[in-house]
Enzyme design. Structure first.
Site, short mmCIF file in Angstrom:
data_model
loop_
_atom_site.label_atom_id
_atom_site.label_comp_id
_atom_site.label_asym_id
_atom_site.label_seq_id
_atom_site.Cartn_x
_atom_site.Cartn_y
_atom_site.Cartn_z
N CYS A 1 0.80 -1.23 0.00
CA CYS A 1 0.00 0.00 0.00
C CYS A 1 0.83 1.28 0.00
O CYS A 1 1.36 1.67 -1.02
CB CYS A 1 -0.96 -0.05 1.18
SG CYS A 1 -2.41 0.98 0.92
N HIS B 1 -3.33 -5.84 2.61
CA HIS B 1 -2.88 -5.94 4.01
C HIS B 1 -3.44 -7.24 4.59
O HIS B 1 -4.03 -8.05 3.92
CB HIS B 1 -3.47 -4.79 4.82
CG HIS B 1 -3.02 -3.42 4.43
ND1 HIS B 1 -1.82 -2.89 4.83
CD2 HIS B 1 -3.64 -2.45 3.70
CE1 HIS B 1 -1.73 -1.65 4.36
NE2 HIS B 1 -2.81 -1.37 3.68
N1 GLN Z 1 -2.08 6.67 2.80
C1 GLN Z 1 -2.25 5.92 1.60
C2 GLN Z 1 -3.67 5.98 1.05
O1 GLN Z 1 -4.53 6.31 1.71
C3 GLN Z 1 -1.85 4.46 1.90
C4 GLN Z 1 -2.80 3.81 2.85
C5 GLN Z 1 -2.26 2.47 3.35
O2 GLN Z 1 -1.07 2.21 3.37
N2 GLN Z 1 -3.16 1.60 3.81
O3 GLN Z 1 -3.89 5.64 -0.03
#
Ligand code: GLN
Length: 260
Positions: free
Chosen positions: A102, A210
């Site tokens: 992510c 995740h």
């Molecule tokens: N902050 C980034 C987004 O919102 C990544 C989010 C994350 O790593 N879950 O897209």
């Protein structure tokens, strides 16, 4: 349980975790733990290394992992990541395996523009290991996801991101979002529109999944460890540990049976 005579199958594998303080949400640390345990069960010693903002990058590594993070965490690490961009690109070109989840996936691309309401939409230049670009949106993509891949079969996980990622001509999607029942198969993934999820280039994998990802997807963990052992020893010596995976199978079944 590792080897017949209890001897390690080779030199210690050096696994590097990038920014565990800022980039480690939704259980992403579980990926490092899974890699460490499976390598040990397969007879390899493991050296866990960490890189934090302002730190020195270790001299050589066999596997690099990075977790997800809030926009504010990405803003914090981005300048330091760029400082070490050349080293990380050199390792990627030397086929060091990498798993970026992510927020780390987004910064391994060319640019991440946070959604205005989050971190004031200053573009964060990435390190361009993956040919992808990400723009934050007001709509977050949240939920369970199964991704159909050619190399690893069905990969299952959980996503939660505002960033919408588009793949450039040199990027290959990790896979395609699998429809859940009657649900629209483009829901979720890189951008909730083209049905793709993640990106893979050489031995570098970027994904929105995740969970943590690897405990429920041991095929992917073993692929990464196989590449790490090849990098360390020059030989294809890694063999998946012979362990009871019944809990893994059950966890996958449950995760795949859950609607988004
Ligand atoms: N902050 C980034 C987004 O919102 C990544 C989010 C994350 O790593 N879950 O897209």
């Amino acid at each position: 349980m590792s080897t017949e005579n209890g001897q390690a199958r080779g030199p210690a594998l050096r696994i590097l975790q990038l920014y565990p303080e800022q980039m480690n949400i939704y259980g992403d640390w579980g990926n490092t733990l899974t890699l460490q345990r499976r390598a040990q069960w397969a007879g390899f010693e493991v050296e866990l290394l960490e890189h934090e903002i302002g730190g020195q990058m270790p001299s050589d590594v066999d596997l690099v992992v990075g977790g997800g993070g809030q926009d504010s965490g990405q803003v914090a690490i981005a300048p330091d990541l760029r400082r070490h961009g050349a080293q990380l690109r050199e390792w990627a070109e030397a086929d060091v395996p990498m798993l970026m989840i992510c927020g780390s996936y987004q910064l391994f691309g060319h640019v991440f523009v946070p959604a205005a309401q989050d971190a004031g939409s200053e573009p964060l230049q990435g390190i361009s290991i993956l040919d992808v670009e990400t723009r934050g949106s007001a709509q977050r993509l949240i939920g369970n996801l199964t991704v159909r891949t050619e190399q690893f079969g069905e990969v299952v996980g959980y996503e939660n991101h505002s960033g919408l990622t588009s793949l450039g001509p040199d990027a290959t999607a990790l896979g395609r979002v699998a429809p859940f029942g009657e649900e629209d198969s483009t829901a979720g993934g890189n951008n909730g529109a083209d049905g793709t999820e993640g990106a893979i280039s050489r031995n570098v994998i970027g994904t929105y999944l995740h969970g943590a990802l690897l405990p429920k997807n041991p095929v992917l963990a073993d692929w990464l460890l196989g590449k790490a052992v090849l990098h360390r020893t020059g030989e294809d010596r890694y063999r998946a540990p012979e362990i009871d995976e019944s809990i893994t199978r059950e966890a996958r079944r449950v995760a795949m049976s859950r609607p988004r």
